[in-house]
Enzyme design. Structure first.
Site, PDB file in Angstrom:
ATOM      1  N   ASP A 256       0.861  -1.257  -0.052  1.00  0.00           N
ATOM      2  CA  ASP A 256      -0.026  -0.150  -0.118  1.00  0.00           C
ATOM      3  C   ASP A 256       1.016   1.154   0.106  1.00  0.00           C
ATOM      4  O   ASP A 256       1.764   1.450   0.765  1.00  0.00           O
ATOM      5  CB  ASP A 256      -0.949   0.021   1.238  1.00  0.00           C
ATOM      6  CG  ASP A 256      -1.746   1.210   1.302  1.00  0.00           C
ATOM      7  OD1 ASP A 256      -2.595   1.348   0.585  1.00  0.00           O
ATOM      8  OD2 ASP A 256      -1.626   2.044   2.366  1.00  0.00           O
TER       9      ASP A 256
ATOM     10  N   GLU B 141       1.808  -0.447  -4.931  1.00  0.00           N
ATOM     11  CA  GLU B 141       0.812   0.595  -5.327  1.00  0.00           C
ATOM     12  C   GLU B 141       1.587   1.690  -5.572  1.00  0.00           C
ATOM     13  O   GLU B 141       2.123   2.399  -4.458  1.00  0.00           O
ATOM     14  CB  GLU B 141      -0.201   0.699  -4.221  1.00  0.00           C
ATOM     15  CG  GLU B 141      -1.194   1.952  -4.667  1.00  0.00           C
ATOM     16  CD  GLU B 141      -2.248   2.120  -3.374  1.00  0.00           C
ATOM     17  OE1 GLU B 141      -3.374   2.486  -3.683  1.00  0.00           O
ATOM     18  OE2 GLU B 141      -1.634   2.252  -2.331  1.00  0.00           O
TER      19      GLU B 141
END
Length: 699
Positions: free
Chosen positions: A343, A379
């Site tokens: 993330d 990401e």
């Protein structure tokens, strides 16, 4: 209770069959107390007097799995300098392998009294309101289980949520619904196998806490991007409620999924923790060594925030890097997971302020013999300046390709100036990845993900509808590149409904026939809706959960067949780039783009956006990479026609050099062709408005 000196490593609590070694890193601590709790929450405090390299350690004979514990840190308290030691606050072990209980939002879990503010130390004991760490049982019968190591080009990812996927599943017993055990239930495993995906990407399962501001509104942190324990599986997803039972349950889930040929990828959140900013609670890192674990501003009482959550972990410090690497290795070696999706990965690469693709974080992963060998997905952005880094990660990494998502959405909703980019995205985004010696599977292609509209909502809403989140619809992305097909929200209009179904098939077909690695948002194949909510992070309810009683069976069948089609035809999952020229002695190129008239696209044709339509020839005889045995890979030839125009168009097929007889197998207007019609070279074919046609030529 007698304590032995023990060892500084490994950190955390490690049971060896006779007792447990405890070790905690803190550079700032002046005294460290290990706190043991019995079944009645009575606390015993034991000083750890052995210190080796700032690791405070001791060994307790006869302490066994199931023992609950925490730490208290004595040291300087001066928030103006970033020092936050407060022995009144029970702290979670950063290396704890299991947790028991959850945070109760009493004022005591904050390091300061509310009435006096963050500069004043609170002496109220937080232990009654804190979860406890658990000494875990490390032994588990894996029965020979090992990572599956499915090649990237054969991978199809299914992003899902442990609870949302199973909590309403009719075949999962109530006591297992929404748990790791539920995800391993035979009916769920069979569903995934039948669908054809190869990897399950789980939204965060590291131990996280429920935010106070959400609890106060009757909401919950459903997504889980609020980690505080990087070694412990989140205990709210466990059917086994015994202290430490969650570890064996998680391992059993992985073991069963592996037996079914399914890899397990974890969505991990190492960029920030659940402790928030200077006004946030004191749960672990903040009290253990605040100035070491976190990135602080020039005024050290405040935190740098590249994540939008209040703080950022300090990846420049060796023990923070060690924590992350130890966590990753633990999940690989002890929990047998197959990879990670990071993330806001750009945050991990920030050295000072800029994102540095040669940062220590990447260097360490590159040389690590364990971590570098699993699936690594970035990401590739964060919320800080310069954080959008799609295409800029090092060679061992794959990336969520946000440019693919945006381009494909724009193409199918009929936006201008997307033809050339659409061709690049469909063929693997070589403009992003080829220059760094990466291959098409560096691109994780997706149309939808947990963050944003579901596929059904993407074709049903022009605007977000997030009122249920309690922020007056201010949260969530405003520019969704969505199109409601003529009416906002659900409708009974048959024409709009048919168009929406066709658009969903367009998106799925484009995704699963593109070069790269397709990632399917779980539930999209069922027609799952979030009622227009594009930021359902706090909706632990019917908005987010799968509705197994209202399934679009036709869409599910179409998606399942597409995944199988991709598996059957290696031309759609090449390991190498298209060259745009003939290879292997073939008389025609490996790829060629065509106009509606069946003529090869010239340079000037790419600038003509009136019809928003084109054809592409894929040569199955020119796949450059051999199979694992070194044998040539040969497939049929394919001709795909994309018509994003608002009306039916006539396309002329290319000449006989590309194939004499074509069989139409997929048409997103009508679905899968049960009795495929055939066409000859040069024939004209009518292609419905906003639809995709796939024709095959047998070699």
């Amino acid at each position: 209770m007698k304590i032995w000196p023990g060892q500084p490593y490994p950190l955390g609590a490690v049971f060896d069959g006779s007792g447990t070694n405890f070790s905690l890193f803190s550079e700032i601590a002046e005294r460290v107390q290990l706190c043991l709790f019995d079944e009645n929450d009575n606390e015993t405090r034991i000083d750890l007097t052995e210190v080796t390299g700032y690791c405070w350690h001791g060994y307790l004979p006869f302490v066994e799995p199931g023992q609950r514990y925490g730490f208290r840190i004595h040291g300087p308290w001066d928030p103006s300098r970033g020092f936050c030691c407060n022995p009144a606050k029970l702290l979670l072990d950063p290396y704890a392998k299991a947790m028991d209980g959850k945070v109760q939002w009493d004022e005591a879990v904050f390091p300061y009294p509310f009435r006096e503010g963050p500069g004043i130390r609170s002496d109220t004991d937080s232990a009654p309101f804190m979860p406890k760490c658990v000494v875990h049982q490390p032994h588990f019968d894996w029965s020979g289980d090992r990572r599956l190591q499915i090649p990237w080009h054969d991978t199809v990812i299914y992003e899902t949520h442990v609870k949302g996927f199973t909590v309403r599943h009719p075949d999962v017993p109530p006591e297992m619904a929404g748990t790791y055990a539920g995800l391993a239930h035979p009916a769920v495993v069979e569903y995934l196998k039948n669908l054809g995906v190869t990897a399950v990407e789980l939204m965060p399962v590291h131990f996280f806490i429920q935010d106070k501001h959400l609890k106060d509104q009757g909401l919950k942190n459903y997504w889980g991007y609020n980690s505080i324990g990087y070694f412990a599986p989140h205990n709210e997803y466990a059917a086994d409620n015994r202290p430490g039972g969650v570890v064996a349950e998680f391992k059993q889930m992985v073991k069963i999924l592996h037996q079914a040929g399914l890899e397990v990828i974890l969505d991990v959140v190492y960029n920030h923790t659940a402790e928030g900013n200077h006004l946030g609670p004191m749960l672990s890192f903040k009290g253990i060594d605040n100035t070491y674990y976190y990135r602080l501003t020039e005024d050290p009482q405040y935190y740098m925030d590249y994540t939008g959550t209040g703080n950022t972990l300090n990846m420049r410090n060796p023990h923070v890097l060690q924590l992350v690497m130890d966590s990753l290795r633990y999940w690989i070696l002890e929990m047998h997971v197959d990879g990670f999706r990071f993330d806001l990965a750009s945050t991990l690469a920030r050295e000072l302020h800029d994102v540095d693709r040669l940062s220590a974080f990447f260097d360490i992963i590159q040389q690590d013999p364990v971590i570098s060998q699993v699936k690594l997905i970035a990401e590739p952005w964060d919320v800080g300046e310069g954080g959008y880094q799609v295409g800029n990660f090092p060679p061992v990494w794959t990336e969520w390709n946000g440019k693919y998502r945006d381009c494909v959405r724009d193409f199918w909703r009929g936006e201008d100036q997307t033809m050339g980019e659409f061709a690049a995205r469909f063929t693997g985004s070589s403009d992003l990845y080829e220059n760094t010696s990466r291959l098409p599977y560096a691109s994780i292609n997706f149309i939808t993900a947990h963050d944003g509209f579901s596929l059904h909502d993407l074709v049903s809403y022009n605007e977000k509808h997030n009122m249920a989140n309690g922020e007056e619809n201010r949260d969530g992305e405003d520019h969704n590149r969505s199109w409601n097909c003529g009416e906002e929200g659900e409708t009974n209009d048959p024409e709009i409904r048919r168009l929406r179904h066709r658009q969903k098939r367009n998106f799925l077909a484009t995704l699963l026939l593109s070069q790269g690695v397709p990632m399917l948002l779980g539930g999209d194949e069922l027609g799952r809706t979030q009622q227009g909510n594009n930021n359902a992070y706090c909706q632990d309810n019917e908005i987010s959960w799968y509705n197994w009683e209202n399934v679009d069976e036709a869409l599910h069948d179409f998606c399942r067949k597409l995944i199988q089609y991709r598996k059957d035809h290696p031309v759609f999952r090449r390991r190498g780039w298209f060259h745009g020229r003939s290879i292997h002695g073939s008389e025609v190129d490996d790829i060629r783009w065509f106009t509606m008239e069946g003529e090869q696209m010239a340079e000037q044709d790419w600038g003509v956006e009136v019809t928003k339509s084109l054809g592409v020839f894929l040569n199955g005889a020119t796949i450059p990479n051999p199979n694992p045995r070194g044998e040539p890979v040969i497939d049929d030839n394919f001709y795909l026609i994309f018509n994003a125009f608002h009306d039916v168009l006539q396309f002329k097929l290319p000449g006989p050099d590309y194939g004499n007889l074509w069989i139409k197998e997929i048409d997103t207007e009508t679905g899968w062709q049960e009795e495929p019609p055939s066409l000859k070279a040069g024939d004209a074919i009518m292609v419905a408005a906003r639809s995709l046609v796939v024709l095959r030529h047998e070699i």
